[in-house]
Motif scaffolding. Structure first.
Motif, PDB file in Angstrom:
ATOM      1  N   GLN A   7      -8.281  -2.085  -1.381  1.00 14.48           N
ATOM      2  CA  GLN A   7      -8.803  -1.073  -0.726  1.00 14.48           C
ATOM      3  C   GLN A   7      -7.889   0.486  -1.021  1.00 14.48           C
ATOM      4  O   GLN A   7      -6.727   0.386  -1.110  1.00 14.48           O
ATOM      5  CB  GLN A   7      -8.804  -1.190   0.832  1.00 14.48           C
TER       6      GLN A   7
ATOM      7  N   GLU B 237      -6.462  15.109 -11.457  1.00 16.96           N
ATOM      8  CA  GLU B 237      -5.700  16.338 -11.123  1.00 16.96           C
ATOM      9  C   GLU B 237      -5.301  16.961 -12.373  1.00 16.96           C
ATOM     10  O   GLU B 237      -5.082  18.503 -12.346  1.00 16.96           O
ATOM     11  CB  GLU B 237      -4.543  16.039 -10.292  1.00 16.96           C
TER      12      GLU B 237
ATOM     13  N   VAL C 242       2.042  16.459 -12.489  1.00 13.49           N
ATOM     14  CA  VAL C 242       0.950  17.807 -12.522  1.00 13.49           C
ATOM     15  C   VAL C 242       2.031  18.950 -12.241  1.00 13.49           C
ATOM     16  O   VAL C 242       1.946  19.839 -12.803  1.00 13.49           O
ATOM     17  CB  VAL C 242      -0.051  17.597 -11.601  1.00 13.49           C
TER      18      VAL C 242
ATOM     19  N   PHE D 132       2.357  10.708 -10.096  1.00  8.47           N
ATOM     20  CA  PHE D 132       1.443  11.256 -10.842  1.00  8.47           C
ATOM     21  C   PHE D 132       1.247  12.804 -10.393  1.00  8.47           C
ATOM     22  O   PHE D 132       1.244  13.772 -11.375  1.00  8.47           O
ATOM     23  CB  PHE D 132      -0.041  10.701 -10.971  1.00  8.47           C
ATOM     24  N   HIS D 133       1.472  13.080  -9.291  1.00  7.88           N
ATOM     25  CA  HIS D 133       0.928  14.540  -8.744  1.00  7.88           C
ATOM     26  C   HIS D 133       2.370  15.259  -8.964  1.00  7.88           C
ATOM     27  O   HIS D 133       2.141  16.510  -9.510  1.00  7.88           O
ATOM     28  CB  HIS D 133       1.000  14.387  -7.109  1.00  7.88           C
TER      29      HIS D 133
ATOM     30  N   ASN E 235       0.682  -1.158  -0.118  1.00  6.29           N
ATOM     31  CA  ASN E 235      -0.017  -0.076  -0.116  1.00  6.29           C
ATOM     32  C   ASN E 235       0.713   1.400  -0.039  1.00  6.29           C
ATOM     33  O   ASN E 235       0.536   2.279  -0.627  1.00  6.29           O
ATOM     34  CB  ASN E 235      -0.846  -0.077   1.219  1.00  6.29           C
TER      35      ASN E 235
ATOM     36  N   THR F 146      -6.295  11.391  -8.236  1.00  5.43           N
ATOM     37  CA  THR F 146      -4.913  11.609  -8.806  1.00  5.43           C
ATOM     38  C   THR F 146      -5.177  11.893 -10.615  1.00  5.43           C
ATOM     39  O   THR F 146      -4.366  12.627 -10.860  1.00  5.43           O
ATOM     40  CB  THR F 146      -3.891  10.470  -8.508  1.00  5.43           C
TER      41      THR F 146
ATOM     42  N   PHE G 188       1.645   6.598  -6.942  1.00  4.78           N
ATOM     43  CA  PHE G 188       0.651   7.533  -7.410  1.00  4.78           C
ATOM     44  C   PHE G 188       1.070   9.256  -7.053  1.00  4.78           C
ATOM     45  O   PHE G 188       0.696   9.875  -7.808  1.00  4.78           O
ATOM     46  CB  PHE G 188      -0.647   7.396  -6.340  1.00  4.78           C
TER      47      PHE G 188
ATOM     48  N   SER H 195      -7.223   6.731  -6.725  1.00 10.99           N
ATOM     49  CA  SER H 195      -6.523   7.028  -7.904  1.00 10.99           C
ATOM     50  C   SER H 195      -7.346   7.917  -8.965  1.00 10.99           C
ATOM     51  O   SER H 195      -6.682   8.523  -9.978  1.00 10.99           O
ATOM     52  CB  SER H 195      -5.925   5.970  -8.638  1.00 10.99           C
TER      53      SER H 195
END
Lengths: 269, 264
Positions: free
Chosen positions: B180, B191, A39, A35-36, A25, B188, A32, B185
């Motif tokens: 979970q 965005e 941006v 990805f930010h 996790n 994300t 993830f 996403s």
């Protein structure tokens, strides 16, 4: 003293094991976050077209600031500590700590440190993937004092992050549902902690005001030290205000704990 | 079931959601405040950046605000109409509570998508609309009635894209119950919808403008108000929405076949 340390060392080690279960996790969350970062690179890249400097800093300095933010979030950020504390209060698990020689704040902080040890190491995996593509767009300041003062600032940021989360978790003594409080607080922290934009780009008066709020010291402060957005005098002044916030928030946590326990009813046996 | 029956079911669910919200008024107030604050964060970002520059990828301050407002309308509608339902779909598949929807007299996809409304999200869509109206006035635009209708129509197509993306993401739970948090996403991915299309270059352009539909979902509707109706862009959005919806429904149906309830 040694027995006390021994006790919480065990809590840390058990926490380390249970957090390793969620290594997937944490790693996915780190991915993830890339990805930010994309941006951020696209947006600020476009902002700097036709502008050599924004707020006195060039593009590489601004991108470095955001890249430093990424591991900081995983090393010192409070993720779901407020929920965990809230759950323990709501379902009565907290009762066991009231009967044992365990300081709940110290216990929770040990668990927090173990969780951040796991996420803090794992975040370097996605970062290592990204670095070959972005390293030429970054610039790290050479001064040695930044590391010497940035590390204690980081530790105090972690304390502030955790103590705020701890206080929000304790609200469960009074409220059945704290999720909305937590997400509202998260939004405020995201903004005033400098995760949306570097705080020094705000109007001067607002920026000065933000320096007296605890949010400034949650994330922006260490990131600004490491990325060269603060000079030595500003850093030393910041460290003293940060230390004051650590003490104030700790006192607030103690007050809420004492008041909350008076409110608490332990049922069953 | 006929369309009228579906409309009745939806109205009954909407009524239930509003009554429930009125029972927890403090919660409603807090969640409205949460959503409002997140929107304010996006607006403040624009305000701060444009203190230091006049243009981002050729977009002026109020053009950017219109784009961000459009993106916020979409996300508020998504949160208000579908988010809780699709979020709970993942949890229901994991726990086996999804059986409850299969036993209902209607297509499972309709039943799971419309069970709840979140009035706080819907309420805040008016704030997002106000941001768009304010930007239009600041830009001195006077869109015709036809352009306003086309703006709403492109917004609707974009909403289909958002819905399909979340459905696709959540349907993954049919194959992997340990997923979970995967719903996050969506935030994300979208965005990117707050960025102007012209800011994307090279691989980023291929990936985020053409392959993934986040950027066009906001840029095409905003473009209708700023530059007027461009049939090619509208057709691009419409076809993308149809393709993503078809893909999402296909994957959902395949997942449905795999669903074997939870053991007791």
């Amino acid at each position: 003293m040694r027995t006390t340390l021994h006790k919480y060392r065990h809590v840390y080690l058990v926490g380390l094991q249970s957090n390793l279960v969620y290594r997937g996790n944490f790693a996915a969350r780190g991915l993830f976050s890339l990805f930010h970062l994309v941006v951020v690179f696209i947006l600020w890249g476009a902002v700097y077209v036709g502008n050599d400097r924004v707020g006195g800093f060039d593009l590489r300095q601004t991108l470095t600031y955001f890249v430093i933010m990424l591991p900081l979030q995983f090393i010192i950020g409070a993720f779901n500590e407020d929920y965990q504390i809230s759950e323990e209060i709501r379902n009565g698990l907290i009762n066991q700590f009231l009967l044992k020689p365990v300081n709940y704040f110290a216990y929770r902080f040990s668990v927090f440190l173990s969780a951040r040890s796991v996420s803090g190491v794992l975040v370097f995996l996605p970062l290592a993937l990204a670095l070959p593509f972005i390293h030429h767009q970054l610039s790290f300041p050479p001064e040695g004092w930044r590391l010497a003062l940035g590390l204690p600032a980081m530790f105090m940021s972690a304390l502030i992050q955790f103590t705020i989360a701890f206080c929000f978790g304790l609200l469960s003594f009074w409220f059945l549902e704290i999720q909305s409080f937590v997400i509202l607080s998260f939004a405020i922290e995201t903004l005033l902690g400098g995760q949306v934009f570097p705080l020094d780009l705000m109007p001067a008066a607002l920026y000065r005001l933000s320096q007296f709020l605890p949010y400034y010291y949650q994330m922006y402060f260490p990131a600004a030290i490491f990325s060269g957005r603060l000079d030595l005098a500003q850093t030393l002044e910041g460290l003293s205000v940060q230390a004051a916030w650590v003490v104030l928030l700790f006192l607030l946590a103690r007050l809420l704990w004492a008041r909350g326990l008076r409110h608490h009813t332990a049922v069953g046996g | 079931m006929s369309l009228i029956h579906y409309a009745r079911v939806w109205l009954a669910s909407a009524r239930y959601s509003i009554v429930r919200t009125m029972m927890f008024r403090f919660d409603f107030l807090m969640w409205s405040l949460v959503e409002f604050f997140w929107m304010a964060v996006n607006v403040l970002l624009i305000a701060v950046i444009y203190r230091h520059t006049n243009s981002i990828a050729g977009w002026t301050k109020y053009e950017m605000l219109l784009l961000v407002g459009t993106s916020m309308i979409l996300q508020r509608l998504m949160m208000g109409l579908f988010w809780s339902n699709l979020f709970e779909l993942g949890r229901n598949i994991r726990t086996g509570s999804f059986d409850f929807f299969l036993a209902q007299p209607g297509h499972p996809l309709f039943m799971i998508s419309t069970r709840k409304l979140d009035p706080d999200g819907l309420l805040n869509s008016f704030v997002a609309i106000a941001v768009v109206v304010y930007s239009v006035r600041q830009l001195g635009l006077h869109p015709s009635l036809t352009n306003l209708i086309l703006y709403v129509a492109t917004l609707f197509s974009a909403l289909v894209i958002h819905y399909s993306a979340v459905l696709l993401i959540v349907s993954y739970t049919f194959w992997s119950i340990g997923s979970q948090g995967i719903e996050g996403s969506y935030f994300t991915l979208f965005e990117f919808s707050r960025l102007p299309r012209e800011a994307f270059r090279g691989m980023a352009n291929v990936l985020f403008v053409y392959a993934l539909p986040a950027v066009i979902s906001s840029n095409v509707p905003a473009g209708v108000l700023i530059h007027g109706f461009r049939p090619v862009h509208a057709l691009w959005l419409l076809l993308t929405a149809a393709a993503w919806l078809a893909l999402a429904v296909f994957v959902f149906n395949r997942g449905l076949r795999r669903y074997a309830s939870a053991s007791s």
